[in-house]
Design an enzyme around this catalytic site. Structure first.
Site, mmCIF file in Angstrom:
data_model
loop_
_atom_site.group_PDB
_atom_site.id
_atom_site.type_symbol
_atom_site.label_atom_id
_atom_site.label_comp_id
_atom_site.label_asym_id
_atom_site.label_seq_id
_atom_site.Cartn_x
_atom_site.Cartn_y
_atom_site.Cartn_z
ATOM 1 N N ASP A 13 -0.130 28.192 20.684
ATOM 2 C CA ASP A 13 -0.476 26.778 20.494
ATOM 3 C C ASP A 13 -1.880 26.467 20.979
ATOM 4 O O ASP A 13 -2.530 25.549 20.489
ATOM 5 C CB ASP A 13 0.548 25.891 21.201
ATOM 6 N N ARG A 42 1.108 14.971 20.111
ATOM 7 C CA ARG A 42 1.585 16.094 20.944
ATOM 8 C C ARG A 42 0.354 16.680 21.655
ATOM 9 O O ARG A 42 -0.694 16.833 21.029
ATOM 10 C CB ARG A 42 2.276 17.177 20.099
ATOM 11 N N ARG A 77 6.298 20.972 12.804
ATOM 12 C CA ARG A 77 5.946 21.525 14.108
ATOM 13 C C ARG A 77 5.318 22.894 13.860
ATOM 14 O O ARG A 77 5.307 23.388 12.734
ATOM 15 C CB ARG A 77 7.126 21.556 15.092
ATOM 16 N N GLY A 78 4.796 23.485 14.949
ATOM 17 C CA GLY A 78 4.012 24.712 14.791
ATOM 18 C C GLY A 78 2.546 24.311 14.776
ATOM 19 O O GLY A 78 2.165 23.386 14.041
ATOM 20 N N ALA A 79 1.734 25.010 15.576
ATOM 21 C CA ALA A 79 0.350 24.562 15.792
ATOM 22 C C ALA A 79 -0.465 24.415 14.498
ATOM 23 O O ALA A 79 -1.046 23.347 14.251
ATOM 24 C CB ALA A 79 -0.332 25.512 16.777
ATOM 25 N N GLN A 134 14.205 26.837 17.400
ATOM 26 C CA GLN A 134 13.333 27.191 16.261
ATOM 27 C C GLN A 134 13.659 28.592 15.740
ATOM 28 O O GLN A 134 13.507 28.863 14.544
ATOM 29 C CB GLN A 134 11.856 27.145 16.683
ATOM 30 N N ASN A 157 2.126 29.056 24.578
ATOM 31 C CA ASN A 157 3.029 29.166 23.421
ATOM 32 C C ASN A 157 4.405 28.668 23.872
ATOM 33 O O ASN A 157 4.602 28.288 25.038
ATOM 34 C CB ASN A 157 3.079 30.613 22.909
ATOM 35 N N LYS A 158 5.335 28.677 22.945
ATOM 36 C CA LYS A 158 6.676 28.130 23.190
ATOM 37 C C LYS A 158 7.266 28.630 24.502
ATOM 38 O O LYS A 158 7.136 29.809 24.841
ATOM 39 C CB LYS A 158 7.569 28.517 22.002
HETATM 40 O O1 MRU Z 1 7.311 23.006 19.616
HETATM 41 P P1 MRU Z 1 6.861 23.767 18.408
HETATM 42 O O2 MRU Z 1 7.973 24.179 17.511
HETATM 43 O O3 MRU Z 1 5.752 23.046 17.680
HETATM 44 O O4 MRU Z 1 6.227 25.098 18.999
HETATM 45 C C1 MRU Z 1 5.748 26.058 18.115
HETATM 46 C C2 MRU Z 1 5.269 27.276 18.783
HETATM 47 O O5 MRU Z 1 5.257 27.389 19.988
HETATM 48 C C3 MRU Z 1 4.715 28.353 17.904
HETATM 49 O O6 MRU Z 1 4.951 29.609 18.455
HETATM 50 C C4 MRU Z 1 3.197 28.153 17.759
HETATM 51 O O7 MRU Z 1 2.896 26.842 17.387
HETATM 52 C C5 MRU Z 1 2.605 29.071 16.777
HETATM 53 S S1 MRU Z 1 3.097 28.644 15.131
HETATM 54 C C6 MRU Z 1 2.307 29.651 14.045
#
Ligand code: MRU
Length: 350
Positions: free
Chosen positions: A237, A91, A50-52, A196, A247-248
């Site tokens: 994201d 996603r 996970r993470g963009a 996270q 973002n999250k």
């Molecule tokens: O649901 P996730 O864990 O994929 O969400 C991740 C985030 O929101 C991060 O802040 C974002 O992807 C930036 S990661 C460098």
């Protein structure tokens, strides 16, 4: 044990994609080995990775696996197109997923034979992984200049080595600040519901020996009111052309709080996270995840049976609440539509 700065959660070994299973951290470091693009799409959906930026790189490898499988068929291009749709559907919010998949598709369409496409897509995935780490290190140095010489930095979710090819975006800025000798103390939101912050950011900060406290998300306002927070830094994201940033979930409330307390609010992301086709944040699709993630906490049921849930995984912070957007090509300041375009066109800004 190596520092988390050196952790690489995505690897290619012996013709297989190896992913560190982030669902099991920090208790277990288990690697999954995948050779079918469909399994990679499932791994993205289920948050193994996970993470963009990390899901963008993973998607590039998924396309390399898909073209390898399709290459024995005469209709390999049609098969690859349908694999791309399946991968992109894993996603919806992080633009890096579609960006990397479409880049691979265009590359496959630019060569003459299936054999060439197999070699080209695998090499492109390796390049993307390598470049992402280098970009994060550059982004980190730009961002570190914005941080105070000493003070408290609040961050949300996980934006480190685990969320990228390595090093990290917002966490990369923190790493670069520490390397530059800044006396930073990190305040990490636990980041309900998927935790996270508690599970992944705390793991990375601890491995790197960076001083920090973990806190419940709802403690952020109190920490700001106490004067402990001197900057907030988060990842992204998807950033719309006007700077609105998905973002999250919980990021938007932090930005509102930061403005109230007159604390700078920074977004750190590679330019691949900017979606220039999206004029503002209103069109960004926000992923809704399973109710069980809220009904339970770390696998334990905490809500009455059958309770109805809303579980948006992301929110959109309006550009007006963002002090600066830090990229691998420099820092964009308000007036984001022009500043982001200039960075994308290759003009450095600070
Ligand atoms: O649901 P996730 O864990 O994929 O969400 C991740 C985030 O929101 C991060 O802040 C974002 O992807 C930036 S990661 C460098």
């Amino acid at each position: 044990m190596s520092s988390a700065d050196q952790i690489r959660a995505i690897r290619w070994e012996e013709g297989q994609l190896c992913l560190l299973d982030q669902r099991l951290l920090p208790q277990q470091e288990t690697w999954l080995k995948l050779s079918d693009y469909r399994a990679v799409a499932v791994a993205i959906r289920q948050m193994v990775v996970r993470g963009a930026p990390a899901i963008g790189i993973t998607a590039a490898y998924a396309m390399a696996l898909a073209v390898r499988e399709a290459s024995t068929h005469t209709d390999w291009q049609a098969r690859l197109l349908s694999a791309a749709d399946e991968i992109k559907a894993a996603r919806p919010t992080a633009v890096n997923l579609a960006w990397a998949t479409d880049r691979q598709l265009a590359l496959a369409q630019s060569v003459s034979t299936a054999g060439q496409a197999v070699a080209a897509l695998l090499q492109a995935a390796h390049d993307l992984l390598r470049d992402d780490i280098a970009d994060n290190q550059r982004l980190g140095r730009y961002g570190a200049e914005l941080l105070p010489a000493e003070g408290g930095i609040l961050t949300h979710c996980n934006t480190g080595s685990l969320a990228t090819g390595g090093y990290g975006t917002a966490l990369g800025v923190i790493r670069a600040g520490i390397s530059a000798g800044k006396q930073l103390h990190i305040y990490a939101d636990e980041t309900r519901p998927w935790l996270q912050g508690a599970r992944l950011t705390a793991w990375e900060l601890q491995k790197d020996g960076i001083p920090f406290h973990l806190h419940a998300d709802s403690a952020a306002a109190y920490l700001m009111q106490q004067g402990l927070i001197h900057a907030v830094i988060v990842g992204a994201d998807r950033i719309a052309a006007n700077g609105d940033t998905a973002n999250k979930i919980g990021t938007y409330s932090l930005a509102v709080l930061a403005q109230y307390h007159q604390i700078p609010f920074y977004v750190a992301a590679p330019l691949s996270t900017v979606d220039f086709a999206m004029p503002d944040g209103g069109g960004i699709v926000i992923e809704e995840r399973p109710a069980a993630e809220v009904q339970q906490c770390a696998g334990h049921v905490v809500a009455p049976e059958g309770v109805e849930v809303r579980n948006p995984a992301f929110d959109v912070t309006p550009a007006s609440l963002i002090t600066a957007i830090i990229t691998e090509r420099g820092v964009a300041r308000p007036g984001f539509p022009v500043a982001l375009q200039a960075l994308a066109a290759g003009h450095m800004q600070a």
